[in-house]
Design an enzyme around this catalytic site. Structure first.
Site: not given
Length: 163
Positions: A17, A41, A91, A129
């Site tokens: 990040h 979440k 990514r 994460s």
């Protein structure tokens, strides 16, 4: 003034990040790192307030970065902040598919807002994460994955919980 928003959940913020945030701060006059309050979440490790503080500490040496939070549509938040660009890190191809959908819907809502994709530095291409939380939960060394303040916070958080 060019203002960009770098949105995410940042639970927790990683070196991947920070790579995107630092590079975005070189391109735009101001980068707002916006933590999404995502009610969907499940089981976040850090509260929104904790994530904001971890981000503030991790970005304190980048003068044109501001930390904030939002809920609802990103485009609505951008309108309130006068931002015209979204910064997203990629990514892998799997990231691109999802992010392309998001960029397309955002463009449908407001054609004046552009999305800028930045390839993550190769050394962070595997990093997420979720991975950090998983290895941190079992006491593994995460010092090469997250800033020192986040490493300390993870250790403290996971020492409170039974494994």
């Amino acid at each position: 003034m060019s203002i960009a928003v770098c949105p995410g959940s940042f639970d927790p913020v990683t070196y991947g990040h920070l790579d995107i945030i630092q590079r975005g701060a070189k391109v735009f006059d101001k980068v707002i790192v916006a933590v999404l309050i995502n009610r969907n979440k499940t089981d976040p490790v850090f509260t929104v307030e904790e994530r904001l503080e971890l981000l503030r500490e991790a970005t304190k040496d980048i003068p044109n970065v501001e930390i904030d939070t939002f809920n609802g549509l990103l485009i609505d938040y951008m309108h309130t902040r006068g931002a015209k660009a979204i910064i997203k890190g990629l990514r892998a191809v799997s990231d691109f598919e999802y992010e392309m959908q998001m960029a397309s819907i955002n463009r449908l809502i407001d054609t004046k807002i552009e999305t800028f994709f930045m390839m993550t530095n190769n050394q962070y291409s595997f990093l997420s994460s979720s991975i950090v939380k998983e290895v941190g939960k079992y006491g593994a060394d995460v010092s090469s994955l997250v800033p020192p303040n986040v490493e300390r916070a993870l250790r403290a958080k996971f020492s409170e919980e039974p494994r």
